[in-house]
Design an enzyme around this catalytic site. Structure first.
Site, PDB file in Angstrom:
ATOM      1  N   ARG A  22       9.660  11.213 -46.366  1.00 32.96           N
ATOM      2  CA  ARG A  22      10.135  12.470 -46.964  1.00 32.96           C
ATOM      3  C   ARG A  22       9.186  12.953 -48.062  1.00 32.96           C
ATOM      4  O   ARG A  22       8.883  14.136 -48.155  1.00 32.96           O
ATOM      5  CB  ARG A  22      11.552  12.300 -47.523  1.00 32.96           C
ATOM      6  CG  ARG A  22      12.599  12.110 -46.434  1.00 32.96           C
ATOM      7  CD  ARG A  22      13.953  11.765 -47.000  1.00 32.96           C
ATOM      8  NE  ARG A  22      13.844  10.554 -47.803  1.00 32.96           N
ATOM      9  CZ  ARG A  22      14.718  10.163 -48.725  1.00 32.96           C
ATOM     10  NH1 ARG A  22      15.790  10.888 -48.978  1.00 32.96           N
ATOM     11  NH2 ARG A  22      14.554   9.050 -49.394  1.00 32.96           N
ATOM     12  N   ASN A  40      16.874  12.113 -44.870  1.00 29.51           N
ATOM     13  CA  ASN A  40      17.151  11.014 -43.956  1.00 29.51           C
ATOM     14  C   ASN A  40      18.509  11.246 -43.303  1.00 29.51           C
ATOM     15  O   ASN A  40      19.380  11.877 -43.889  1.00 29.51           O
ATOM     16  CB  ASN A  40      17.206   9.679 -44.714  1.00 29.51           C
ATOM     17  CG  ASN A  40      15.831   9.188 -45.107  1.00 29.51           C
ATOM     18  OD1 ASN A  40      14.828   9.545 -44.527  1.00 29.51           O
ATOM     19  ND2 ASN A  40      15.784   8.333 -46.120  1.00 29.51           N
TER      20      ASN A  40
END
Length: 97
Positions: A22, A40
């Site tokens: 990320r 996520n």
């Protein structure tokens, strides 16, 4: 004339959690001047939305499919929604969760 803008919704499959995926995604999106978000999922994938100039979205898709973070392993990239837009919905690129 303004450049064509695109919006995509994506999901990345593989070893993409616990490997700073990320963080790297946000950095790459900002480098390309894109807005959107990444997070996520409980099933071990990474999902998100991105928007910006069409050519930059294509670069971003290539990055998501083939590069990712240094320790990630990308098995698949699914683009579930790709549309032309005239206006950006997001103001920046953020990491959720």
């Amino acid at each position: 004339m303004e450049a064509l803008k695109k919006h995509i919704r994506y999901e990345v499959f593989g070893h993409v959690q616990g490997v700073f995926f990320r963080k790297y995604t946000k950095t790459q999106a900002q480098k390309l001047g894109l807005t959107g978000w990444v997070e996520n999922t409980p099933r071990g994938t990474v999902i998100g939305e991105a928007e910006g100039p069409s050519d930059k979205i294509e670069e971003f898709k290539h990055w998501l499919r083939n590069i990712g973070s240094p320790k990630s392993r990308i098995d698949d990239l699914r683009i579930t929604n790709e549309t032309d837009i005239s206006q950006l919905k997001f103001h920046s690129f953020s990491v959720k969760k």
